[in-house]
Design a protein around this motif. Structure first.
Motif, PDB file in Angstrom:
ATOM      1  N   LEU A  87       0.821  -1.206   0.000  1.00  0.00           N
ATOM      2  CA  LEU A  87       0.000   0.000   0.000  1.00  0.00           C
ATOM      3  C   LEU A  87       0.860   1.263   0.000  1.00  0.00           C
ATOM      4  N   PHE A  88       1.900   1.289   0.837  1.00  0.00           N
ATOM      5  CA  PHE A  88       2.810   2.428   0.838  1.00  0.00           C
ATOM      6  C   PHE A  88       3.658   2.440  -0.430  1.00  0.00           C
ATOM      7  N   GLY A  89       3.878   1.249  -1.025  1.00  0.00           N
ATOM      8  CA  GLY A  89       4.612   1.165  -2.282  1.00  0.00           C
ATOM      9  C   GLY A  89       3.897   1.845  -3.437  1.00  0.00           C
ATOM     10  N   LEU A  90       2.585   2.087  -3.288  1.00  0.00           N
ATOM     11  CA  LEU A  90       1.819   2.802  -4.312  1.00  0.00           C
ATOM     12  C   LEU A  90       2.098   4.299  -4.317  1.00  0.00           C
ATOM     13  N   SER A  91       2.672   4.825  -3.230  1.00  0.00           N
ATOM     14  CA  SER A  91       2.774   6.274  -3.032  1.00  0.00           C
ATOM     15  C   SER A  91       3.830   6.926  -3.921  1.00  0.00           C
ATOM     16  N   LYS A 118       2.731 -11.825  -3.437  1.00  0.00           N
ATOM     17  CA  LYS A 118       3.785 -11.623  -4.452  1.00  0.00           C
ATOM     18  C   LYS A 118       3.410 -12.313  -5.766  1.00  0.00           C
ATOM     19  N   LEU A 119       2.795 -13.492  -5.666  1.00  0.00           N
ATOM     20  CA  LEU A 119       2.336 -14.175  -6.883  1.00  0.00           C
ATOM     21  C   LEU A 119       1.304 -13.324  -7.618  1.00  0.00           C
ATOM     22  N   ALA A 120       0.440 -12.654  -6.866  1.00  0.00           N
ATOM     23  CA  ALA A 120      -0.566 -11.770  -7.471  1.00  0.00           C
ATOM     24  C   ALA A 120       0.108 -10.581  -8.154  1.00  0.00           C
ATOM     25  N   LEU A 163       0.236  -4.176  -7.486  1.00  0.00           N
ATOM     26  CA  LEU A 163       0.281  -3.897  -6.051  1.00  0.00           C
ATOM     27  C   LEU A 163      -1.107  -3.965  -5.426  1.00  0.00           C
ATOM     28  N   ALA A 164      -2.126  -3.460  -6.137  1.00  0.00           N
ATOM     29  CA  ALA A 164      -3.501  -3.533  -5.625  1.00  0.00           C
ATOM     30  C   ALA A 164      -3.973  -4.985  -5.553  1.00  0.00           C
ATOM     31  N   ALA A 165      -3.650  -5.781  -6.579  1.00  0.00           N
ATOM     32  CA  ALA A 165      -4.015  -7.203  -6.568  1.00  0.00           C
ATOM     33  C   ALA A 165      -3.336  -7.930  -5.422  1.00  0.00           C
ATOM     34  N   CYS A 166      -2.095  -7.540  -5.133  1.00  0.00           N
ATOM     35  CA  CYS A 166      -1.373  -8.108  -3.986  1.00  0.00           C
ATOM     36  C   CYS A 166      -2.163  -7.875  -2.707  1.00  0.00           C
ATOM     37  N   GLY A 167      -2.689  -6.651  -2.542  1.00  0.00           N
ATOM     38  CA  GLY A 167      -3.474  -6.324  -1.354  1.00  0.00           C
ATOM     39  C   GLY A 167      -4.733  -7.159  -1.231  1.00  0.00           C
ATOM     40  N   TYR A 220       8.490  -4.179  -2.585  1.00  0.00           N
ATOM     41  CA  TYR A 220       7.257  -4.571  -3.271  1.00  0.00           C
ATOM     42  C   TYR A 220       7.060  -3.765  -4.550  1.00  0.00           C
ATOM     43  N   ARG A 221       7.381  -2.474  -4.516  1.00  0.00           N
ATOM     44  CA  ARG A 221       7.235  -1.669  -5.737  1.00  0.00           C
ATOM     45  C   ARG A 221       8.187  -2.169  -6.822  1.00  0.00           C
TER      46      ARG A 221
END
Length: 706
Positions: free
Chosen positions: A154-158, A470-472, A491-495, A568-569
């Motif tokens: 989630l923070f990786g989206l920023s 991570k697979l997502a 990243l959203a799919a990971c969440g 993650y990003r």
């Protein structure tokens, strides 16, 4: 006098029986068998937990859900969310806090009920079922701070992390309380409904262990015995002492942190050169406590990873500046040294994750095959007296109670479908890059993966939520592609995936705890739902406090570097861009470390227990590759304290070490609340304590001398 008389009479009767036995050998063997049976019954009774509580009435599932339980749960949820959030944003190592939650829940409600009992206002006594509800609610709530991705996806989206990654894809979605809370409410409940229909198969039929859930249940059961209550009070007092010390120590340190690299956190313990390479003790009470809770091999693995990376590899790669990467690149560039740090760390994490995924999946399939092969296994028990005849007293009572309050399957299936429908309709409005058909695919696959994760954690106590996430990232990110927002979509799919599989295994752990404490499955489900709802609000608010209070949040070298957000990003970037963006020889090193992670894990599993306990864990080794080894020094000090304590007095160490560790973690963790508030109001520490070399100090003195 009366007692002596009884003893003499009993002795006389025994002598007469012995004489009869001598005359009749058959009578003697019959009496021996009777004594044997009586001894077995007495042994069973002495070992039986439920016989201790047999006289206590088990409250109905509605009475297990008390207002005071949820009030205490809310307060503890705030405390534990601060702790988990701080750990998330520093190193990402989060120990189990179940013991602390159960212990503090017991203390607060027990104190409250004693006060009411003295005043004559107590209407409902405090039971182990209510204690279980509190523990479940607190762990579910604080668990959102992890599965919510505040230190990872989630923070990786920023935009902050996007700029730090130095990538060419300028895609980001900055945090906002509104969309974060909405997103968590949409995705955090699906996992609960996905495994509810399987609770009887997992707990009763397959008899899965769920080590964390079992340990928590034994702890709560012991608290509510007279001896356990006394020990719990002593443990709470110990926790309180170290909580106070840790909080005051954090407050004291704050005064010396007026600038960058100031204060005790920048103390060059092993010299300035070692400090430059991230080897120093930063006086963190939190990670000393974490070190006391984590197994020795975890702490040693982290230290070995730090020595391998910052002690050997990075200094050697830095000498290749101008050959392997451009000498003009800044240190923060991911096309330079920083790229090696992040992507080699990713390779180790992926190698370890994929190995454990295959291992747990294989264990799951083999276990399922064996269970289904036995015709007498499913169903083992339907709650009828005939099906319970071969069970022990404890298992009979627990099975009857567990099967009493059923949760209808139609409710679980209907809940999953309804929430999935809402999610498919709303998630694309939050993330336009995450198309509705991506979400449908995730929700079709998710129940199977949730079952695998819940079953695997029942066997091994190992949740692979982050691995499924991570697979997502890789599947959805690659499917979407760079041109269609693959980074954000991944990243959203990971969440979405991580929340589903994480809450599923957590709920099944709680069902196991409830089974062993005679807590109703309905009360467990409701407390998990309430705790998850609390977490969906508390966790974003706590993260928002950190985000607004610390402008350098996420930056390497800051107090809160959030290393996994960058990792993650970059995984998402790797999914959409491929390996073309990596610096020279980085891919070869990544292949090597990926293979090494698999080989090390294979050797660990094939070796005997005596050997495997000394083989490091690749996942733990990967953590310091990016941020350094300073926290490993703290954790190893915690291990050393525990080791010495166990040598001096093992019984006392076993009883009080978790309380000491919890106190250190809780005190330092809760200090982040006032420190964040001070930062928000612009209140800065008055002193900067900085350490300089002798030559630098001479230059400073000359500059300051008029």
């Amino acid at each position: 006098m009366d007692r002596n008389g009884r003893d003499q009479r009993n002795m006389g009767e025994e002598e007469e029986e012995d004489k009869r036995d001598e005359l009749d050998p058959n009578q003697k063997s019959k009496r021996a068998r009777e004594d044997n049976q009586q001894g077995l019954v007495m042994a069973e009774e002495s070992m039986s937990v439920e016989r201790i509580f047999e006289a206590q009435e088990v409250p109905s599932w509605q009475n297990q859900l008390t207002v005071r339980a949820f009030v205490v749960s809310f307060g503890l949820s705030v405390l534990f969310t601060f702790i988990v959030m701080k750990l998330n944003l520093t190193t990402g190592i989060i120990p189990s806090l179940n013991v602390s939650a159960g212990l503090l829940g017991f203390f607060f409600v027990k104190s409250w009920t004693k006060l009411l009992e003295k005043s004559g206002w107590l209407k409902q006594p405090f039971t182990r079922q209510e204690n279980t509800v509190i523990q479940t609610c607190v762990v579910a709530s604080s668990g959102i701070a992890f599965s919510g991705g505040f230190g990872s996806y989630l923070f990786g989206l920023s935009q902050r992390i996007s700029q730090l990654s130095s990538d060419d894809i300028n895609e980001f979605k900055n945090p906002s309380l509104g969309w974060i809370i909405g997103f968590l409410f949409i995705v955090s409940f699906l996992g609960l409904f996905s495994v509810v229909p399987l609770r009887k198969i997992m707990i009763i039929d397959f008899k899965l262990t769920y080590p964390s859930g079992t340990a928590t249940a034994h702890l709560i059961n012991s608290f509510h015995t007279p001896r356990g209550a006394k020990l719990a009070k002593k443990q709470v007092r110990t926790l309180g002492k170290f909580f106070s010390f840790s909080f005051l120590w954090g407050f004291f340190q704050w005064f010396f942190t007026a600038g960058d690299d100031c204060g005790f956190v920048s103390f060059p313990t092993f010299g300035l050169e070692a400090y430059k390479n991230k080897f120093y003790f930063d006086f963190s009470a939190t990670y000393v406590g974490v070190g006391m809770i984590c197994p020795y091999i975890i702490n040693i693995s982290v230290l070995l990873g730090g020595i391998l990376s910052w002690g050997l590899m990075w200094p050697l790669i830095e000498k290749k500046r101008g050959d392997w990467f451009s000498a003009e690149l800044p240190l923060s560039s991911f096309h330079g040294l920083q790229g090696y740090k992040v992507f080699i760390s990713i390779a180790l994490i992926l190698g370890d994750g994929i190995y454990n995924f295959v291992k747990v999946l294989a264990t799951t399939l083999i276990g399922l095959h064996r269970q289904l092969k036995k015709r007498d296994v499913i169903p083992v028990s339907d709650g009828s007296p005939s099906s319970l005849s071969d069970l022990s007293f404890d298992d009979k009572r627990r099975t009857q109670r567990f099967l009493k309050d059923q949760i209808p399957s139609w409710f679980a299936v209907g809940g999953y479908v309804a929430i999935a429908a809402v999610s498919i309709a709303t998630l694309p409005h939050i993330f336009s890059q995450l198309k509705w058909y991506y979400i449908i695919v995730i929700y079709v696959i998710a129940p199977v993966l949730a079952f695998c994760n819940a079953y695997g954690s029942g066997l091994t106590d190992w949740s692979l939520a982050s691995t499924y996430g991570k697979l997502a990232i890789f599947t959805i990110g690659a499917w979407a592609g760079a041109a269609h927002g693959g980074v954000i979509a991944g990243l959203a799919a990971c969440g979405v995936m991580m929340n589903i599989v994480s809450t599923a295994s957590d709920l099944m752990q709680d069902f196991k705890t409830g089974y062993l404490t005679l807590s109703s499955p309905r009360s467990m489900f409701v407390s998990q739902v309430v705790g998850t709802a609390m977490g969906c609000v508390i966790s974003p608010c706590v993260f928002w406090l950190f985000y607004k209070a610390f402008d350098d949040l996420g930056q390497l070298g800051s107090a809160y570097p959030a290393p996994y957000a960058t990792v993650y990003r970059n995984m998402a970037l790797l999914a959409v861009e491929g390996f073309s963006s990596l610096p020279k020889n980085c891919l070869s090193l990544c292949y090597g470390f990926f293979a090494a992670a698999i080989v090390i894990n294979l050797i660990r599993d094939l070796s005997g227990k005596k050997v495997s306990q000394y083989i490091p864990i690749p996942m733990a080794m990967a953590i310091p590759f990016y941020i350094g080894s300073y926290f490993a020094i703290d954790m190893c000090l915690g291990s050393l304290i525990l080791f010495v304590w166990e040598k001096i007095n093992k019984a006392k160490a076993d009883a009080f070490a978790p309380a000491v560790a919890s106190g250190l973690i809780c005190g330092d963790g809760i200090w982040t609340l006032p420190s964040s508030i001070l930062a928000l109001f612009g209140v800065k520490p008055p002193i900067c304590m900085k350490f300089l070399s002798r030559t630098t100090n001479v230059k400073v003195d000359k500059f300051l001398t008029p």
